[in-house]
Design a protein around this motif. Structure first.
Motif, PDB file in Angstrom:
ATOM      1  N   LEU A 134       0.961  10.250   6.906  1.00 35.80           N
ATOM      2  CA  LEU A 134       0.617  10.642   5.543  1.00 35.80           C
ATOM      3  C   LEU A 134      -0.308   9.619   4.873  1.00 35.80           C
ATOM      4  O   LEU A 134      -0.026   8.419   4.905  1.00 35.80           O
ATOM      5  N   ARG A 135      -1.361  10.121   4.254  1.00 36.06           N
ATOM      6  CA  ARG A 135      -2.292   9.269   3.515  1.00 36.06           C
ATOM      7  C   ARG A 135      -2.484   9.823   2.104  1.00 36.06           C
ATOM      8  O   ARG A 135      -2.386  11.028   1.885  1.00 36.06           O
ATOM      9  N   ASP A 136      -2.769   8.923   1.182  1.00 34.80           N
ATOM     10  CA  ASP A 136      -2.970   9.344  -0.204  1.00 34.80           C
ATOM     11  C   ASP A 136      -4.424   9.736  -0.447  1.00 34.80           C
ATOM     12  O   ASP A 136      -5.232   9.816   0.493  1.00 34.80           O
ATOM     13  N   GLU A 137      -4.756   9.973  -1.717  1.00 37.72           N
ATOM     14  CA  GLU A 137      -6.112  10.413  -2.062  1.00 37.72           C
ATOM     15  C   GLU A 137      -7.167   9.357  -1.763  1.00 37.72           C
ATOM     16  O   GLU A 137      -8.362   9.670  -1.687  1.00 37.72           O
ATOM     17  N   HIS A 138      -6.747   8.118  -1.565  1.00 38.20           N
ATOM     18  CA  HIS A 138      -7.688   7.039  -1.215  1.00 38.20           C
ATOM     19  C   HIS A 138      -7.727   6.792   0.297  1.00 38.20           C
ATOM     20  O   HIS A 138      -8.333   5.813   0.740  1.00 38.20           O
ATOM     21  N   ASN A 139      -7.062   7.647   1.049  1.00 34.33           N
ATOM     22  CA  ASN A 139      -6.976   7.545   2.514  1.00 34.33           C
ATOM     23  C   ASN A 139      -6.138   6.357   2.971  1.00 34.33           C
ATOM     24  O   ASN A 139      -6.243   5.907   4.113  1.00 34.33           O
ATOM     25  N   ASP A 140      -5.304   5.835   2.089  1.00 31.96           N
ATOM     26  CA  ASP A 140      -4.381   4.765   2.456  1.00 31.96           C
ATOM     27  C   ASP A 140      -3.066   5.357   2.940  1.00 31.96           C
ATOM     28  O   ASP A 140      -2.616   6.412   2.448  1.00 31.96           O
ATOM     29  N   PHE A 141      -2.426   4.696   3.901  1.00 32.13           N
ATOM     30  CA  PHE A 141      -1.147   5.176   4.400  1.00 32.13           C
ATOM     31  C   PHE A 141      -0.078   5.090   3.308  1.00 32.13           C
ATOM     32  O   PHE A 141      -0.009   4.117   2.562  1.00 32.13           O
ATOM     33  N   VAL A 142       0.744   6.120   3.240  1.00 34.65           N
ATOM     34  CA  VAL A 142       1.878   6.148   2.322  1.00 34.65           C
ATOM     35  C   VAL A 142       3.104   5.646   3.073  1.00 34.65           C
ATOM     36  O   VAL A 142       3.465   6.181   4.125  1.00 34.65           O
ATOM     37  N   MET A 143       3.751   4.616   2.544  1.00 30.18           N
ATOM     38  CA  MET A 143       4.926   4.034   3.179  1.00 30.18           C
ATOM     39  C   MET A 143       6.195   4.498   2.441  1.00 30.18           C
ATOM     40  O   MET A 143       6.140   5.030   1.330  1.00 30.18           O
ATOM     41  N   VAL A 144       7.344   4.246   3.039  1.00 27.87           N
ATOM     42  CA  VAL A 144       8.590   4.786   2.485  1.00 27.87           C
ATOM     43  C   VAL A 144       9.032   4.106   1.198  1.00 27.87           C
ATOM     44  O   VAL A 144       9.916   4.610   0.511  1.00 27.87           O
ATOM     45  N   ASP A 145       8.414   2.990   0.858  1.00 24.90           N
ATOM     46  CA  ASP A 145       8.748   2.328  -0.405  1.00 24.90           C
ATOM     47  C   ASP A 145       7.774   2.673  -1.518  1.00 24.90           C
ATOM     48  O   ASP A 145       7.700   1.984  -2.537  1.00 24.90           O
ATOM     49  N   HIS A 146       7.023   3.744  -1.347  1.00 16.17           N
ATOM     50  CA  HIS A 146       6.052   4.184  -2.353  1.00 16.17           C
ATOM     51  C   HIS A 146       6.778   4.580  -3.641  1.00 16.17           C
ATOM     52  O   HIS A 146       7.853   5.192  -3.598  1.00 16.17           O
ATOM     53  N   PRO A 147       6.221   4.266  -4.818  1.00 15.17           N
ATOM     54  CA  PRO A 147       6.879   4.578  -6.088  1.00 15.17           C
ATOM     55  C   PRO A 147       7.231   6.056  -6.270  1.00 15.17           C
ATOM     56  O   PRO A 147       8.250   6.381  -6.887  1.00 15.17           O
ATOM     57  N   ARG A 148       6.411   6.963  -5.756  1.00 15.36           N
ATOM     58  CA  ARG A 148       6.736   8.386  -5.929  1.00 15.36           C
ATOM     59  C   ARG A 148       7.979   8.762  -5.122  1.00 15.36           C
ATOM     60  O   ARG A 148       8.768   9.600  -5.558  1.00 15.36           O
ATOM     61  N   ILE A 149       8.143   8.134  -3.974  1.00 13.91           N
ATOM     62  CA  ILE A 149       9.347   8.392  -3.179  1.00 13.91           C
ATOM     63  C   ILE A 149      10.563   7.794  -3.862  1.00 13.91           C
ATOM     64  O   ILE A 149      11.679   8.324  -3.753  1.00 13.91           O
TER      65      ILE A 149
END
Length: 388
Positions: free
Chosen positions: A168-183
């Motif tokens: 999974l990547r965000d709108e900036h093409n960065d990987f989304v990790m499990v400690d992401h604020p939205r999670i």
């Protein structure tokens, strides 16, 4: 009243006492009938044991002990696996994944709900959530709404998969990790709802090693270089995956969490022990058994001590995938033999061959520890009750 007649387990919802036990234990059965209305209000019923608790179990006890496999993936409505589970006195958690291959997530959940309606006494299921809509502003609201509906349909836990952190990547093409604020928002919801999270975070450490340094994964990653992270240094590292998972647990100390596959720390009992010490509500399942056998091969006493020290944090599971078959007897025999072979490793000190390494002996864990890893620890995580 004799001690044997006073012992009973409170079991999964809708489990009832067998006719054989009604005949053998009439006094306790009468007590059970009195207690049933009270226990039904608490969401569970009583299950009477066929045998007394033992100092050590044997191979002959396999069919006489209630057991729970917390890591099963069912991809078919065919009932053959469940028939074998009933025969072997296994109860289980069917886990739904948001994976990009095989049966889609929604279909997995349809199968789980369909089977749960037919076999509510034998199984539970864990739901999950999709991330294909991650970049939508209302992703958190959509996700929580889906989870609430899933809980109403019988889900007892939530699975978070390795696509978060490895795909999974965000709108900036960065990987989304499990400690992401939205999670964090979803995990806060789960904590308040007292629903456990099951985490498959990252891959075995082998995934980031050269083929020649791997333990059991050379064949898979040799045939699938696209998944061999050693060849893709632009992706998050193994340490990135573990650190993100650890940070997630630091931020959510009241979240009941089970790390799938020994918490992706299968290579080191010391590293796994550090996490279990640091996060009191973390548990792990005992999949990736070859790694546990290798630890046993290298140091039997140290491995057995790990099980004794962390007996309340370890949960039996196999990560078995159940797919459609036109050879049901072969499937049932394969499942039965796997369960039986792993029972042998945990309850006896018989010689066991580890391919590529040599002979080891089983751990021969005390009966009270077997009861915990094969049933009681799962009950505490998932929220059904036991006594005994």
């Amino acid at each position: 009243m004799p001690k044997k007649l006073m012992e009973f387990k409170a079991f999964i919802p809708k489990i009832t006492v067998s006719k054989r036990n009604q005949r053998k234990i009439p006094v306790l059965f009468a007590l059970w009938l009195i207690l049933l209305p009270i226990m039904a209000q608490q969401g569970y019923q009583a299950k009477l044991p066929d045998i007394e608790k033992k100092t050590y179990y044997t191979m002959e006890d396999f069919g006489r002990v209630d057991k729970f496999d917390i890591h099963i993936h069912i991809n078919t409505a065919q009932p053959y696996f469940i028939h074998q589970a009933i025969k072997d006195r296994f109860f289980f958690l069917d886990i739904v994944d948001d994976r990009p291959f095989g049966l889609p997530m929604d279909k997995q959940q349809e199968v789980a709900i369909q089977l749960l309606e037919k076999y509510p006494e034998q199984m539970s299921f864990a739901t999950t959530f999709k991330v294909s809509n991650w970049n939508q502003d209302d992703w958190v609201a959509q996700t929580i709404s889906h989870l609430e509906k899933s809980f109403a349909q019988g889900a007892m836990a939530v699975k978070i998969w390795k696509n978060i952190g490895m795909d999974l990547r965000d709108e900036h093409n960065d990987f989304v990790m499990v400690d992401h604020p939205r999670i964090d928002s979803v995990l806060t919801f789960l904590t308040k709802a007292s629903v456990p999270l099951l985490g498959h975070n990252g891959e075995p450490r082998d995934c980031w090693l050269p083929l020649e340094d791997m333990t059991f994964s050379q064949g898979y990653y040799g045939n699938h270089p696209e998944y061999h992270m050693y060849l893709h240094p632009e992706y998050p590292s193994y340490e990135d995956q573990i650190n993100a998972r650890d940070n997630m647990l630091k931020k959510h100390p009241n979240l009941n969490f089970m790390g799938a596959h020994l918490g992706s720390l299968e290579w080191s009992l010391e590293e796994l022990a550090k996490r279990l010490d640091a996060y009191p509500l973390m548990r792990v399942d005992l999949t990736r058994l070859p790694n546990l056998k290798l630890h046993t091969f290298n140091d039997w006493e140290k491995t057995r001590k790990f099980f004794i020290d962390y007996q309340d944090r370890l949960i039996y599971g196999t990560d078995t995938a159940i797919n459609p078959t036109d050879r049901p007897e072969d499937l049932k025999q394969r499942i039965h033999q796997k369960w039986l072979d792993e029972w042998k490793f945990y309850v006896t000190d018989s010689p066991i061959e580890l391919e590529g390494y040599g002979e080891l002996r089983g751990l021969k864990l005390p009966g009270k520890i077997i009861d915990k890893i094969y049933f009681e620890n799962a009950s505490k995580l998932l929220g059904f009750n036991t006594k005994g």
